[in-house]
Design a protein around this motif. Structure first.
Motif, mmCIF file in Angstrom:
data_model
loop_
_atom_site.group_PDB
_atom_site.id
_atom_site.type_symbol
_atom_site.label_atom_id
_atom_site.label_comp_id
_atom_site.label_asym_id
_atom_site.label_seq_id
_atom_site.Cartn_x
_atom_site.Cartn_y
_atom_site.Cartn_z
ATOM 1 N N MET A 1 0.833 -1.205 0.000
ATOM 2 C CA MET A 1 0.000 0.000 0.000
ATOM 3 C C MET A 1 0.867 1.254 0.000
ATOM 4 N N ARG A 2 1.970 1.219 0.768
ATOM 5 C CA ARG A 2 2.883 2.348 0.796
ATOM 6 C C ARG A 2 3.513 2.601 -0.564
ATOM 7 N N LYS A 3 3.888 1.519 -1.245
ATOM 8 C CA LYS A 3 4.479 1.662 -2.571
ATOM 9 C C LYS A 3 3.481 2.225 -3.568
ATOM 10 N N VAL A 4 2.247 1.736 -3.523
ATOM 11 C CA VAL A 4 1.214 2.222 -4.444
ATOM 12 C C VAL A 4 0.915 3.688 -4.175
ATOM 13 N N LEU A 5 0.799 4.055 -2.904
ATOM 14 C CA LEU A 5 0.501 5.454 -2.579
ATOM 15 C C LEU A 5 1.634 6.381 -2.954
ATOM 16 N N SER A 6 2.864 5.922 -2.809
ATOM 17 C CA SER A 6 3.976 6.793 -3.178
ATOM 18 C C SER A 6 4.065 6.958 -4.686
ATOM 19 N N ALA A 7 3.646 5.942 -5.430
ATOM 20 C CA ALA A 7 3.714 6.034 -6.891
ATOM 21 C C ALA A 7 2.523 6.777 -7.477
ATOM 22 N N HIS A 8 1.324 6.578 -6.904
ATOM 23 C CA HIS A 8 0.107 7.124 -7.492
ATOM 24 C C HIS A 8 -0.697 7.920 -6.474
ATOM 25 N N GLY A 9 -0.048 8.616 -5.560
ATOM 26 C CA GLY A 9 -0.753 9.310 -4.487
ATOM 27 C C GLY A 9 -1.698 10.386 -4.975
ATOM 28 N N GLY A 10 -1.266 11.199 -5.944
ATOM 29 C CA GLY A 10 -2.111 12.281 -6.437
ATOM 30 C C GLY A 10 -3.352 11.768 -7.125
ATOM 31 N N ILE B 1 -4.824 8.829 -6.665
ATOM 32 C CA ILE B 1 -5.702 8.199 -5.676
ATOM 33 C C ILE B 1 -6.452 9.256 -4.891
ATOM 34 N N LEU B 2 -5.800 10.348 -4.554
ATOM 35 C CA LEU B 2 -6.465 11.432 -3.838
ATOM 36 C C LEU B 2 -7.575 12.040 -4.681
ATOM 37 N N LYS B 3 -7.307 12.292 -5.954
ATOM 38 C CA LYS B 3 -8.330 12.866 -6.830
ATOM 39 C C LYS B 3 -9.511 11.918 -6.998
ATOM 40 N N LEU B 4 -9.237 10.635 -7.173
ATOM 41 C CA LEU B 4 -10.322 9.674 -7.326
ATOM 42 C C LEU B 4 -11.141 9.534 -6.045
ATOM 43 N N SER B 5 -10.490 9.561 -4.895
ATOM 44 C CA SER B 5 -11.233 9.438 -3.641
ATOM 45 C C SER B 5 -12.112 10.663 -3.405
ATOM 46 N N VAL B 6 -11.634 11.852 -3.776
ATOM 47 C CA VAL B 6 -12.459 13.055 -3.645
ATOM 48 C C VAL B 6 -13.642 12.978 -4.606
ATOM 49 N N LEU B 7 -13.428 12.472 -5.806
ATOM 50 C CA LEU B 7 -14.505 12.324 -6.773
ATOM 51 C C LEU B 7 -15.563 11.349 -6.283
ATOM 52 N N VAL B 8 -15.136 10.204 -5.776
ATOM 53 C CA VAL B 8 -16.086 9.206 -5.260
ATOM 54 C C VAL B 8 -16.836 9.761 -4.062
ATOM 55 N N TRP B 9 -16.147 10.461 -3.171
ATOM 56 C CA TRP B 9 -16.793 11.056 -2.001
ATOM 57 C C TRP B 9 -17.855 12.066 -2.433
ATOM 58 N N THR B 10 -17.542 12.900 -3.425
ATOM 59 C CA THR B 10 -18.492 13.893 -3.910
ATOM 60 C C THR B 10 -19.710 13.227 -4.532
ATOM 61 N N ILE B 11 -19.506 12.182 -5.313
ATOM 62 C CA ILE B 11 -20.634 11.473 -5.928
ATOM 63 C C ILE B 11 -21.514 10.840 -4.860
#
Length: 71
Positions: A38-47, A49-59
């Protein structure tokens, strides 16, 4: 300046040394490897993942508001 009295006011303040608890977290090997992955994935694709989580939260918030207004 007045010095505080040495009488024990709420127990014996300053008499006992602070207790240090050095407990290591107990994780199984699968949890430890999952955390590393999870740490490796977040360090590689953190931005992204953050944008997608904000989008899902808004929906989800908009869907909840829509269904509450329909009821």
């Amino acid at each position: 300046m007045r010095t505080p009295s040495l009488l024990p006011a709420f127990g014996k303040l300053g008499v006992k040394p602070p207790v240090v608890i050095a407990a290591a977290p107990t994780l199984s090997k699968s949890m430890n490897s999952a955390a590393l992955r999870m740490r490796k994935v977040l360090s590689a694709h953190g931005g992204l993942i953050l944008k997608l989580s904000v989008l899902v939260w808004t929906i989800l918030i908009l869907a909840a508001a829509f269904f509450m207004s329909r009821a």
